[in-house]
Design a protein around this motif. Structure first.
Motif, short mmCIF file in Angstrom:
data_model
loop_
_atom_site.label_atom_id
_atom_site.label_comp_id
_atom_site.label_asym_id
_atom_site.label_seq_id
_atom_site.Cartn_x
_atom_site.Cartn_y
_atom_site.Cartn_z
N THR A 8 -12.22 3.54 -3.24
CA THR A 8 -12.78 3.70 -1.55
C THR A 8 -13.61 4.98 -1.44
O THR A 8 -13.00 6.19 -1.78
CB THR A 8 -11.69 3.46 -0.79
N TYR A 42 -5.23 8.56 -3.93
CA TYR A 42 -4.95 7.29 -3.53
C TYR A 42 -6.16 6.53 -3.36
O TYR A 42 -6.53 5.31 -3.93
CB TYR A 42 -3.83 6.75 -2.42
N SER A 55 -8.17 3.51 -5.55
CA SER A 55 -8.67 2.26 -4.62
C SER A 55 -10.02 1.85 -4.85
O SER A 55 -10.57 1.20 -4.19
CB SER A 55 -8.03 2.33 -3.42
N ASP A 71 2.39 2.01 -3.49
CA ASP A 71 1.10 2.18 -4.31
C ASP A 71 1.09 3.86 -4.11
O ASP A 71 1.00 4.64 -4.89
CB ASP A 71 0.00 1.58 -4.39
N GLY A 121 0.82 -1.41 -0.06
CA GLY A 121 -0.02 0.23 -0.10
C GLY A 121 0.96 1.16 0.26
O GLY A 121 0.73 2.18 -0.68
#
Length: 306
Positions: free
Chosen positions: A76, A70, A74, A12, A9
Motif C-alpha cells: 500500500t 505493515y 501490504s 498480521d 489484519g
C-alpha cells in the motif's frame, strides 16, 4: 466487535511487533487478566479484547514504524513522512473499516490504562482507591471493579462459546486449566424443573465440566453485558467477585437463564495475572423475555460465596 477482515489484519500487524512490546501491549489491553506466555497467545488475547480497530491502532504502544512496515508489506503506497493518524486511516481503509466521524489522533489510553492497573493493584492490597490523573480532568476515572468485570466477562464467554461445535468456529484459545487455580471449585445448580446439584474440585475437573456444557450439550451462554447484567466487587484482601447473568441458547432456541459468579485472585507465580479461584453456576428454564438483572451488592456477596 471486529469483523473477520479486521481480525486478520490485526493479527498480521501484531506479528510485526517485537515480542517484548507485544507482551507489554497484551498486558495493557487485557488488564493482565490472563496468562500470556507466547507471541501467539498475546496476539489472540489482544484481538479478543479489542472492540474496534481504532482502539488498537491509536495506542501509543502501536508505534508509527509498525504501521508503516505493515502497509509496506501490504504493498500500500504511503508517504515515508506521513503522520501516524494518516497511517491509521490508511490501515483502517485497507481493512474496510468505516472511518466516518472517527477521531484518528493518537490518545493516551495506554498511559491511563497502565495507571489504572497500578491503582487496581493498590485496591487489591487493601489500600484506598485513588483518582487517576488523566489528560482530560473533566472525565472521571472509570470504576476499576466494573472495568475488570466487563473485560473478564467478554473474554471468558467468548472463549467458552467458541468450543461449541454448532457454531462452526475455530476456538479463540484453549479453555484449559492454566486459567484456574489448582484447587479451583465449581458449584453447578440446575433447575430443569428438577433440581440437580453438582460440585467439582480441581482445575481439570472444573474445565472438563464447563467445556462439556458447550461441547457435548451444545449450549451457548449469552451474558447480559449491560450495567445491570455484569457487576464486579473487590474485597479488601484481594479477592475480586464477578457476577454475570444472561440467557442460555441451543441452536435456534432460548432454553432459559443463567447466573454465574467468579472469584478472581492474582497468581504471583504466573506474572501476577488473574486466575479463577471458584465459580458458581445456576441454570434454569425460563422465558427469553425475562432478561436477568443482578441484585444489590449485599445480595451479591451472599450469592457469590464459594
Amino acid at each position: 466487535m471486529l469483523s473477520e477482515r479486521e481480525k486478520n489484519g490485526c493479527k498480521d500487524l501484531l506479528k510485526l511487533l517485537p515480542e517484548d512490546e507485544l507482551l507489554s501491549l497484551a498486558d495493557t489491553v487485557t488488564n493482565r487478566m490472563i496468562v500470556v506466555q507466547s507471541k501467539n497467545d498475546a496476539i489472540q488475547a489482544i484481538v479478543t479484547f479489542t472492540e474496534n480497530p481504532q482502539q488498537l491502532l491509536k495506542r501509543k504502544k502501536m508505534k508509527r514504524e509498525h504501521l508503516f512496515h505493515y502497509l509496506a508489506n501490504s504493498t500500500t503506497a504511503v508517504s515515508a513522512t506521513a503522520e501516524k493518524r494518516i497511517l491509521v486511516e490508511t490501515v483502517m481503509k485497507l481493512w474496510g473499516t468505516n472511518i466516518a466521524g472517527v477521531n484518528l489522533a493518537e490518545d493516551d489510553h495506554d498511559e491511563v490504562q497502565d495507571a489504572n492497573q497500578a491503582v487496581h493493584q493498590q485496591v487489591v492490597n487493601g489500600l484506598a482507591q485513588q483518582n487517576i490523573p488523566a489528560p482530560n480532568q473533566d472525565q472521571p476515572a472509570p470504576n476499576q471493579d466494573q472495568v475488570l468485570a466487563e473485560q473478564f466477562t467478554g473474554w471468558f464467554y467468548t472463549m467458552l462459546n467458541s468450543h461449541n461445535p454448532t457454531l462452526g468456529q475455530t476456538p479463540t484459545e484453549e479453555f484449559g486449566a492454566s486459567h484456574f487455580f489448582t484447587d479451583c471449585k465449581l458449584k453447578l445448580h440446575c433447575v430443569t424443573p428438577d433440581v440437580i446439584q453438582e460440585e467439582f474440585d480441581s482445575a481439570p475437573l472444573v474445565c472438563q465440566r464447563l467445556l462439556a456444557l458447550v461441547r457435548e450439550e451444545c449450549l451457548i451462554f449469552n451474558p447480559n453485558t449491560g450495567a445491570n447484567g455484569v457487576k464486579g466487587i473487590t474485597e479488601p484482601h484481594g479477592l475480586v467477585i464477578v457476577m454475570v447473568c444472561g440467557t442460555i441458547h441451543k441452536l435456534n432456541m432460548c432454553l432459559g437463564m443463567f447466573e454465574q459468579s467468579f472469584g478472581l485472585v492474582r497468581d504471583p507465580q504466573a506474572q501476577n495475572n488473574w486466575k479463577i479461584k471458584f465459580t458458581n453456576l445456576k441454570m434454569q428454564r425460563g422465558s427469553e423475555h425475562q432478561v436477568q438483572a443482578l441484585p444489590g451488592s449485599s445480595a451479591m456477596h451472599a450469592i457469590a460465596a464459594p
